[in-house]
Design an enzyme around this catalytic site. Structure first.
Site, short mmCIF file in Angstrom:
data_model
loop_
_atom_site.label_atom_id
_atom_site.label_comp_id
_atom_site.label_asym_id
_atom_site.label_seq_id
_atom_site.Cartn_x
_atom_site.Cartn_y
_atom_site.Cartn_z
NE ARG A 51 10.85 20.81 -0.04
CZ ARG A 51 9.66 20.33 0.26
NH1 ARG A 51 8.99 20.79 1.29
NH2 ARG A 51 9.12 19.40 -0.45
CD GLU A 220 2.27 -1.44 5.95
OE1 GLU A 220 3.36 -0.91 6.21
OE2 GLU A 220 1.47 -0.96 5.14
CG HIS A 244 4.73 -3.43 -2.39
ND1 HIS A 244 5.84 -3.10 -3.11
CD2 HIS A 244 4.59 -2.44 -1.46
CE1 HIS A 244 6.36 -1.97 -2.65
NE2 HIS A 244 5.60 -1.54 -1.65
CE LYS A 344 0.02 2.46 4.98
NZ LYS A 344 1.34 1.82 5.08
C1 BG6 Z 1 5.70 1.08 0.87
C2 BG6 Z 1 4.38 1.76 1.12
O1 BG6 Z 1 5.91 0.88 -0.49
O2 BG6 Z 1 5.72 -0.17 1.54
C3 BG6 Z 1 4.13 1.92 2.59
O3 BG6 Z 1 4.36 3.01 0.47
C4 BG6 Z 1 4.28 0.60 3.33
O4 BG6 Z 1 2.84 2.46 2.82
C5 BG6 Z 1 5.59 -0.08 2.95
O5 BG6 Z 1 4.24 0.86 4.70
C6 BG6 Z 1 5.64 -1.48 3.51
O6 BG6 Z 1 6.91 -2.02 3.32
P1 BG6 Z 1 7.48 -3.12 4.30
O7 BG6 Z 1 8.79 -3.52 3.69
O8 BG6 Z 1 7.63 -2.47 5.64
O9 BG6 Z 1 6.48 -4.23 4.30
#
Ligand code: BG6
Length: 493
Positions: A51, A220, A244, A344
């Site tokens: 954008r 995370e 995931h 998170k």
């Molecule tokens: C993404 C999520 O699919 O995966 C994120 O949308 C997340 O919120 C991320 O932080 C984590 O991926 P990785 O590979 O850093 O564990």
């Protein structure tokens, strides 16, 4: 691992959302590493669709700086890589921008090319506009050679996922659709299949007779970064668990496929999802738990609470932590709880799959100083380190009968072997047309079906959510999911 048909490599690769988070954090670094490894086809050109009021020169400067900062990139490789790019300024909902794109793709520099990858590195809410506009500009080519890559989450619930799929299929053939879940590209995740099915030692243990329970953790330390707009509507269940973590669960639980082919593997994963015991409305509390982070300290740094993040709605009850328990009602897993957890702003970033084995009988050691024997574990670490090990007991040297835990380490990377980023592997698969590690729609659909009762229930409970202090391992109340009194979350590899 290949599809039966291996199509031609593409000559154009369009990234929608080129200036966004995903493109800068994951896609550009991974594509650059593929360039370094000599894996990008000679005639492959990229179009960055964004954008910002930029032109080719400004975009290339941006990409150069980004890659230099992130990967210390420089020299001829970096120049070759950034010169593969054209920049196209446009709005995703503007049909004219797609006519412009068609023109860019037809430029003599790129030659006549009938094989394009469209990568949707954008918010799910924008998918439908892009798909329709591609078609409007004559760029969808059903049964053609183009490929379209769609990032998760696919929809926000089962109904919207079905609608998105119908839309995709109106303009693209299933063979052209690559639904990406980047956890499939992680090395330990792929290694899981080898660990399970190439080792006679492991497979006999991998069932209800020996396994007490399974824990899958994706923790995370990051917050939501600048993604409130998306995240506040999604939450951890949609953002991480439905895709995931569910994918990890299927790979842990599935039966061996007859071959490592795309559909054979996906068939086995779907069987697992279909065997998960549906959660009734009455048992939601026993099966699912959600919470949200408050301000706290991470690695000595003060971080804001979720409600104070820019863009988050006041009084939002969006979960940033979710834990769930599932049972797989088949012969292999009946009665074995699978505990899934993600959050998170936890203490540290760490992802692992841990299987706790059943308690050994204590009888033999009754008259010794040993009070209880801890059960054995099999632990697969996905990140930050990639490793696999089993924990067993051995006698401590000395006069008393004491034991200690010894780790049988099956680490698979030698110090001189460079770790692959998940996106590196998956982007190469997109370029080569190999769909084995991509998600088939019935996997998406069944995964939504599993979490749907939880989503529906939480959607009605809008006035309360548990909280946890950033920098810890999440709220203690999540322990209410455990069946066994001696069960606790495992927080380290
Ligand atoms: C993404 C999520 O699919 O995966 C994120 O949308 C997340 O919120 C991320 O932080 C984590 O991926 P990785 O590979 O850093 O564990």
């Amino acid at each position: 691992m290949f599809d039966q048909e291996t199509p031609l490599p593409p000559c154009n690769f369009v990234i929608f959302g080129a200036t966004g988070n995903l493109a800068s954090n994951k896609l550009l670094p991974a594509l650059y590493r593929l360039e370094l490894a000599g894996k990008l086809p000679e005639g492959l050109n990229f179009v960055a669709f964004g954008r910002r009021e930029w032109d080719d020169i400004l975009w290339r400067d941006y990409a150069r700086t980004l890659l230099t900062n992130k990967l210390k990139a420089d020299g001829a490789d970096l120049e070759r890589f950034v010169n593969r790019f054209d920049y196209l300024r446009g709005e995703l909902n503007d049909p004219q921008a797609f006519l412009d794109l068609k023109e860019v793709l037809a430029r003599p520099k790129l030659g006549v090319c009938s094989n394009v990858v469209f990568y949707l590195a954008i918010k799910p809410g924008d998918f439908s506009a892009v798909i329709k506009n591609l078609d409007g500009a004559g760029l969808s080519h059903p049964r053609g050679l183009h490929r379209i890559v769609v990032e998760k989450p696919f929809g926000v619930d089962i109904e919207s996922a079905q609608m998105l799929n119908q839309l995709l299929h109106r303009y693209f053939d299933e063979k052209q659709v690559f639904r990406i879940d980047h956890y499939q590209g992680k090395e330990t995740v792929q290694n899981l299949l080898v660990f399970r099915f190439a080792n006679t030692l492991i497979e006999p243990l991998w069932n209800r007779n020996y396994i007490d329970h399974v824990q899958i953790t994706v923790a995370e330390d990051l917050g939501i970064e600048k993604r409130a707009d998306y995240y506040d509507k999604a939450g951890a269940l949609r953002d991480m668990l439905q895709n995931h973590l569910m994918q990890l669960l299927t790979l842990v639980a599935m039966e061996p496929p007859p071959a490592l082919e795309a559909d054979a593997l996906r068939d086995e994963k779907v069987k697992v999802l279909r065997s998960i015991r549906p959660i009734s409305r009455r048992s939601i509390h026993a099966h699912a738990f959600r919470a949200q982070y408050k301000a706290g300290l991470i690695a000595g740094q003060q971080v804001a609470g979720y409600q104070d993040e820019t863009g988050v709605e006041q009084d939002s009850v969006t979960e940033t932590f979710v834990a769930a328990k599932f049972y797989i009602d088949n012969w292999r897993w009946r009665g074995v709880p699978f505990y899934l957890r993600t959050g998170k702003r936890l203490k540290q970033s760490m992802s692992m799959i841990a299987l706790r084995l059943r308690h050994p009988p204590q009888q033999l050691f009754r008259e010794t100083p040993l009070e209880t024997l801890e059960p054995n574990w099999i632990v697969l670490s996905i990140q930050p380190d990639e490793s696999m090990h089993m924990e067993i007991h051995a006698k401590q040297p000395g006069l008393d009968m004491n034991t200690r835990v010894v780790k049988l380490n099956a680490s698979f990377r030698n110090p001189d072997e460079h770790p692959l980023d998940a996106y590196e592997a998956l982007l190469l698969d997109v370029i080569e047309g190999d769909r084995t590690l991509f998600i088939r729609f019935d996997e998406v659909e069944w995964a939504w079906r599993v979490v749907d009762p939880i989503l529906k229930y939480w959607a009605q409970e809008r006035d309360f959510i548990h909280t946890y202090v950033a920098g810890g391992w999440g709220p203690i109340e999540a322990n209410r999911l455990f069946d066994g009194e001696d069960t606790e979350w495992r927080n380290s590899v």
